[in-house]
Scaffold this motif. Structure first.
Motif, short mmCIF file in Angstrom:
data_model
loop_
_atom_site.label_atom_id
_atom_site.label_comp_id
_atom_site.label_asym_id
_atom_site.label_seq_id
_atom_site.Cartn_x
_atom_site.Cartn_y
_atom_site.Cartn_z
N ALA A 89 -12.35 5.69 4.51
CA ALA A 89 -13.58 5.24 4.47
C ALA A 89 -13.84 5.08 5.90
CB ALA A 89 -13.24 3.40 4.15
N LEU A 90 -12.88 5.12 7.03
CA LEU A 90 -13.47 5.17 8.30
C LEU A 90 -14.05 6.60 8.91
CD1 LEU A 90 -10.26 3.39 10.02
CD2 LEU A 90 -12.65 2.59 10.11
N LYS A 91 -13.32 7.60 8.15
CA LYS A 91 -14.07 9.01 8.50
C LYS A 91 -15.38 9.15 7.87
CE LYS A 91 -13.20 13.80 7.40
NZ LYS A 91 -12.29 14.79 6.83
N VAL B 277 -14.38 3.52 15.83
CA VAL B 277 -14.20 4.06 14.63
C VAL B 277 -13.08 5.16 14.38
CG1 VAL B 277 -15.29 4.75 12.45
CG2 VAL B 277 -16.39 3.18 13.60
N GLN B 278 -13.62 6.24 15.43
CA GLN B 278 -12.62 7.22 15.53
C GLN B 278 -11.31 6.87 15.69
OE1 GLN B 278 -15.09 9.84 17.85
NE2 GLN B 278 -16.05 11.07 15.99
N GLY B 279 -11.02 6.28 16.72
CA GLY B 279 -9.90 5.54 17.30
C GLY B 279 -8.89 5.04 16.34
N ALA B 280 -9.76 3.94 15.32
CA ALA B 280 -8.98 3.63 14.22
C ALA B 280 -8.72 4.54 13.15
CB ALA B 280 -10.19 2.27 13.77
N MET C 285 -7.80 7.53 13.59
CA MET C 285 -6.67 8.33 14.06
C MET C 285 -5.42 7.33 14.00
SD MET C 285 -7.46 11.24 15.08
CE MET C 285 -5.97 11.71 15.41
N VAL C 286 -5.32 5.99 14.06
CA VAL C 286 -4.34 5.19 13.66
C VAL C 286 -3.90 5.20 12.13
CG1 VAL C 286 -3.56 2.76 13.69
CG2 VAL C 286 -4.77 3.86 15.80
N GLN C 287 -4.94 5.07 11.30
CA GLN C 287 -4.86 4.83 9.98
C GLN C 287 -4.33 6.25 9.40
OE1 GLN C 287 -4.79 2.18 8.14
NE2 GLN C 287 -4.90 1.18 10.29
N TYR C 288 -4.76 7.28 9.89
CA TYR C 288 -4.56 8.86 9.73
C TYR C 288 -3.05 9.19 9.78
CZ TYR C 288 -4.46 13.88 9.32
OH TYR C 288 -4.41 15.29 8.84
N ARG C 289 -2.59 8.61 11.17
CA ARG C 289 -1.05 8.86 11.02
C ARG C 289 0.03 8.01 10.21
NH1 ARG C 289 -2.31 7.78 16.90
NH2 ARG C 289 -3.44 9.56 17.57
N LEU C 290 -0.57 6.88 9.76
CA LEU C 290 0.10 6.02 8.64
C LEU C 290 0.05 6.43 7.25
CD1 LEU C 290 -0.85 2.40 10.30
CD2 LEU C 290 1.29 3.59 10.69
N ALA C 291 -1.04 7.30 7.18
CA ALA C 291 -1.47 7.51 5.75
C ALA C 291 -0.15 8.16 4.90
CB ALA C 291 -2.57 8.64 5.72
N PRO C 292 0.70 9.01 5.65
CA PRO C 292 1.80 9.87 4.77
C PRO C 292 2.66 8.64 4.30
CG PRO C 292 1.50 10.84 6.82
CD PRO C 292 0.68 9.57 6.95
N THR C 293 2.79 7.62 4.70
CA THR C 293 3.88 6.68 4.26
C THR C 293 3.24 5.42 3.63
OG1 THR C 293 4.10 5.56 6.57
CG2 THR C 293 5.46 7.34 5.78
N ASP C 294 1.88 5.11 3.89
CA ASP C 294 1.31 3.75 3.28
C ASP C 294 -0.11 4.47 2.53
OD1 ASP C 294 -0.01 1.52 2.98
OD2 ASP C 294 0.09 0.84 5.16
N PRO C 295 -0.09 4.13 1.23
CA PRO C 295 -1.30 4.71 0.55
C PRO C 295 -2.63 3.77 0.94
CG PRO C 295 0.53 4.07 -0.95
CD PRO C 295 0.87 3.71 0.53
N MET C 296 -2.50 2.61 1.30
CA MET C 296 -3.59 1.80 1.81
C MET C 296 -4.29 2.30 3.20
SD MET C 296 -5.49 -1.29 1.11
CE MET C 296 -4.42 -2.46 0.57
N ALA C 297 -3.20 2.75 4.09
CA ALA C 297 -3.94 3.52 5.20
C ALA C 297 -4.62 4.69 4.81
CB ALA C 297 -2.70 3.70 6.27
#
Length: 50
Positions: free
Chosen positions: A32-34, A9-12, A14-26
């Motif tokens: 949700a993962l946090k 969950v924490q690995g997923a 981190m991936v989504q967190y890095r994508l968040a600035p350019t992708d609102p869905m991420a």
């Protein structure tokens, strides 16, 4: 998606967190993962299984 451990969950997250600035869905997925990781950790009493 099925995640089998808090580490996954924490690995997923981190991936989504890095994508968040350019992708609102991420950003939504990262939040949700946090939340999920916090819930799992609190149910285990803050201990991690190895």
């Amino acid at each position: 998606m099925r995640l089998h451990s808090v580490d996954e969950v924490q690995g997923a997250y981190m991936v989504q967190y890095r994508l968040a600035p350019t992708d609102p869905m991420a950003a939504d997925v990262a939040r949700a993962l946090k939340f999920a990781a916090q819930q799992l950790t609190s149910r285990r009493g803050g201990k991690r299984r190895g």
